[in-house]
Design an enzyme around this catalytic site. Structure first.
Site, short mmCIF file in Angstrom:
data_model
loop_
_atom_site.label_atom_id
_atom_site.label_comp_id
_atom_site.label_asym_id
_atom_site.label_seq_id
_atom_site.Cartn_x
_atom_site.Cartn_y
_atom_site.Cartn_z
N CYS A 122 0.81 -1.23 0.00
CA CYS A 122 0.00 0.00 0.00
C CYS A 122 0.85 1.27 0.00
CB CYS A 122 -0.94 -0.01 1.20
SG CYS A 122 -2.04 -1.42 1.20
N HIS A 262 -3.36 7.16 3.25
CA HIS A 262 -3.77 5.92 2.58
C HIS A 262 -5.14 5.53 3.14
CE1 HIS A 262 -4.03 1.89 1.22
NE2 HIS A 262 -3.74 1.33 2.39
N ASN A 292 -10.08 -0.14 0.57
CA ASN A 292 -8.62 -0.06 0.48
C ASN A 292 -8.18 -0.53 -0.91
OD1 ASN A 292 -5.86 -0.38 0.68
ND2 ASN A 292 -5.91 -1.44 2.65
C1 LIG Z 1 -9.80 -5.77 10.30
C2 LIG Z 1 -10.29 -4.76 11.32
C3 LIG Z 1 -11.31 -3.84 10.66
C4 LIG Z 1 -10.98 -5.50 12.45
O1 LIG Z 1 -11.46 -4.57 13.40
P1 LIG Z 1 -11.17 -4.77 14.95
O2 LIG Z 1 -11.87 -3.72 15.69
O3 LIG Z 1 -9.67 -4.85 15.08
O4 LIG Z 1 -11.86 -6.14 15.18
P2 LIG Z 1 -11.20 -7.41 15.87
O5 LIG Z 1 -10.03 -7.87 15.06
O6 LIG Z 1 -10.97 -7.00 17.28
O7 LIG Z 1 -12.32 -8.47 15.70
C5 LIG Z 1 -13.48 -8.37 16.45
C6 LIG Z 1 -14.40 -9.48 16.04
O8 LIG Z 1 -15.01 -9.15 14.80
C7 LIG Z 1 -14.96 -10.28 13.94
N1 LIG Z 1 -14.94 -9.83 12.55
C8 LIG Z 1 -13.89 -9.69 11.75
N2 LIG Z 1 -14.31 -9.30 10.54
C9 LIG Z 1 -15.65 -9.20 10.60
C10 LIG Z 1 -16.63 -8.82 9.67
N3 LIG Z 1 -16.33 -8.47 8.41
N4 LIG Z 1 -17.91 -8.80 10.08
C11 LIG Z 1 -18.24 -9.14 11.32
N5 LIG Z 1 -17.36 -9.51 12.25
C12 LIG Z 1 -16.07 -9.54 11.88
C13 LIG Z 1 -13.71 -11.00 14.34
O9 LIG Z 1 -13.80 -12.35 13.93
C14 LIG Z 1 -13.72 -10.84 15.84
O10 LIG Z 1 -14.58 -11.80 16.36
P3 LIG Z 1 -14.16 -12.63 17.68
O11 LIG Z 1 -13.94 -11.58 18.74
O12 LIG Z 1 -15.32 -13.51 17.90
O13 LIG Z 1 -12.90 -13.33 17.29
C15 LIG Z 1 -9.14 -3.93 11.89
O14 LIG Z 1 -8.31 -4.74 12.67
C16 LIG Z 1 -8.33 -3.28 10.83
O15 LIG Z 1 -8.79 -2.39 10.15
N6 LIG Z 1 -7.05 -3.66 10.71
C17 LIG Z 1 -6.17 -3.08 9.73
C18 LIG Z 1 -6.53 -3.59 8.38
C19 LIG Z 1 -5.88 -2.84 7.31
O16 LIG Z 1 -6.10 -1.67 7.17
N7 LIG Z 1 -5.07 -3.53 6.52
C20 LIG Z 1 -4.40 -2.98 5.42
C21 LIG Z 1 -3.33 -2.07 5.86
S1 LIG Z 1 -2.60 -1.35 4.47
#
Ligand SMILES: CC(C)(COP(=O)(O)OP(=O)(O)OC[C@H]1O[C@@H](n2cnc3c(N)ncnc32)[C@H](O)[C@@H]1OP(=O)(O)O)[C@@H](O)C(=O)NCCC(=O)NCCS
Length: 335
Positions: A122, A262, A292
Site C-alpha cells: 500500500c 492511505h 482499500n
Molecule cells: C480488520 C479490522 C477492521 C478489524 O477490526 P477490529 O476492531 O480490530 O476487530 P477485531 O479484530 O478485534 O475483531 C473483532 C471481532 O469481529 C470479527 N470480525 C472480523 N471481521 C468481521 C466482519 N467483516 N464482520 C463481522 N465480524 C467480523 C472477528 O472475527 C472478531 O470476532 P471474535 O472476537 O469472535 O474473534 C481492523 O483490525 C483493521 O482495520 N485492521 C487493519 C486492516 C488494514 O487496514 N489492513 C491494510 C493495511 S494497508
C-alpha cells in the site's frame, strides 16, 4: 528514503497531471452480507467502508492503469511519446512477468519510455514518487508517468470476512516533470521493517509456494492479514511518517492544507490526523466509497481532491501510507 534523505528546499519535480481508472461494478456492504457472516453496521463502524469497486471478468490491473494513465496524460497535455519512464506500483500484476508497466506502455503508445513495476504494497505509490522525483532530480528523465493500480479482488478470499470487506480495485496516475518554481515535491520519506513481513502477506504466486493443488487447497493465492496487529502498526507508523515529513519540509500543522492518508480504515485515518493535529476538515477521506485500493489509494485521492477543488495551485498536501512488508512513508507536495 529514511534518515539519510537530505532536507530539500526547492522542489526537483512537480505533478502536472492526474487521472484515475475505476471499474464500474460496485460491491456494497449489503452484497457482502449475502456472502459472509457480516453486516453493513459492523463494516461501517469498524472501517468506514460502504462500497468498493470490483474489476469485471477480463479486466486487469493494466487496463485500469491504462485508463488512469491516459486521463493523467490528457490532464497534463503531454503526449505518450514524450514519457521517458513509466513506473507502475502494484501487488496485483497481470502476470508474473513482464511488468504491468509494459502493458500500459503498449496500450498508450509510449514508445520512447523505459517501463517497470515496483512492489511496496500500500506504500507503493510513495516509493514510486521517491523514485520518480530522484530520476528527475538526477536529470535521468524529463517526464515520468507514475501509476498505482490494483485488482485486489483477484487475491481476496471472499469467504474470509476478516479481509474481504476491506479491499477494492482501481488505479490512479500522475505525470511528473521538473519543477520550475517552488511548486512541487517538497520531500518524500520511505521506510520498511522486514521483520514484520508475516502480518500482511500473500504466500502463493511466487516461487516458494508453487501453484500445486495442495497449495491451492490451502488458499495460498489469497491475501492474509493479522488485522489487529496491522492496525496497531499502521497507526504508529503513519503518525511517525507524517510527523517526519512535516519536520523535514519545515511545515507547521497550520501550513498543511490537506492531509491525504492511505485509505485503509477510517479509524487509522482519524488517529493519524489526530497525531499531527490536522483538523477533520483538512483530512481527505474516500475510503467509504473505494475501500482499500492499496497502491492506488493515494493517486485516486489526489485526483479526486483536485477535482473537488480541495487542492488548488499553492495548496500544500501531506501524503502518508502504510502497507505489507511492513512498508510506510510520507510525502509533502506544494501543488
Ligand atoms: C480488520 C479490522 C477492521 C478489524 O477490526 P477490529 O476492531 O480490530 O476487530 P477485531 O479484530 O478485534 O475483531 C473483532 C471481532 O469481529 C470479527 N470480525 C472480523 N471481521 C468481521 C466482519 N467483516 N464482520 C463481522 N465480524 C467480523 C472477528 O472475527 C472478531 O470476532 P471474535 O472476537 O469472535 O474473534 C481492523 O483490525 C483493521 O482495520 N485492521 C487493519 C486492516 C488494514 O487496514 N489492513 C491494510 C493495511 S494497508
Amino acid at each position: 528514503m529514511g534518515k539519510t534523505q537530505p532536507v530539500k528546499n526547492k522542489p526537483f519535480s512537480q505533478i502536472i497531471g492526474t487521472g484515475v481508472g475505476i471499474p464500474q461494478k460496485v460491491l456494497t456492504n449489503f452484497d457482502l452480507e449475502k456472502m459472509v457472516d457480516t453486516s453493513d453496521e459492523w463494516i461501517k463502524s469498524r472501517t468506514g467502508i460502504e462500497t468498493r469497486y470490483i474489476a469485471e471478468e477480463g479486466q486487469f490491473t493494466s487496463d485500469l492503469g491504462t485508463t488512469a494513465a491516459l486521463n493523467a496524460l490528457h490532464d497534463a497535455h503531454v503526449s505518450a511519446k514524450d514519457v521517458d519512464v513509466i513506473i507502475f506500483a502494484t501487488i496485483t500484476p497481470d502476470v508474473g512477468f513482464p511488468a504491468t508497466a509494459v502493458f500500459v506502455q503498449k496500450n498508450i503508445g509510449a514508445v520512447n519510455a523505459a517501463a517497470f513495476d515496483i512492489q511496496a504494497a500500500c506504500t507503493g505509490f510513495l516509493y514510486g514518487l521517491e523514485l520518480a522525483d530522484s530520476l528527475i532530480a538526477a536529470k535521468k528523465a524529463k517526464t515520468v508517468l507514475l501509476i498505482g493500480g490494483e485488482t485486489i479482488s483477484r487475491i481476496t478470499d471472499y469467504s474470509d470476512r476478516n479481509t474481504c470487506v476491506l479491499f477494492g480495485d482501481g488505479a490512479g496516475a500522475v505525470v511528473l516533470r521538473a519543477a520550475e518554481d517552488d511548486h512541487g515535491i517538497l520531500g518524500v520519506y520511505t521506510r520498511s521493517d522486514g521483520r514484520l513481513n508475516n502480518l500482511l502477506k500473500l504466500d502463493g504466486l511466487g516461487t516458494k509456494y508453487p501453484p500445486t493443488p495442495e497449495h491451492y487447497d490451502q488458499k495460498m493465492h489469497f491475501l492474509r492479514m493479522e488485522g489487529r496487529e496491522v492496525f496497531k502498526h499502521a497507526v504508529t507508523c503513519m503518525g511517525d511518517a507524517a510527523e517526519a515529513i512535516m519536520e523535514r519540509a519545515s511545515l507547521s500543522t497550520e501550513e498543511v492544507d490537506l492531509l491525504i492518508p492511505h485509505q485503509a480504515n477510517i479509524r487509522i485515518i482519524e488517529a493519524t490526523a489526530k497525531r499531527v493535529k490536522v483538523p477533520p476538515e483538512k483530512v481527505f477521506i474516500n475510503v467509504n466509497k473505494y475501500g482499500n485500493t492499496s497502491a492506488a489509494s493515494i493517486p485516486i485521492a489526489i485526483d479526486e481532491a483536485r477535482r473537488q477543488g480541495r487542492l488548488k495551485t499553492g495548496s500544500v498536501a501531506v501524503l502518508v501510507a502504510f502497507g505489507g512488508g511492513f512498508t510506510w512513508g510520507a510525502a509533502a507536495i506544494r501543488f
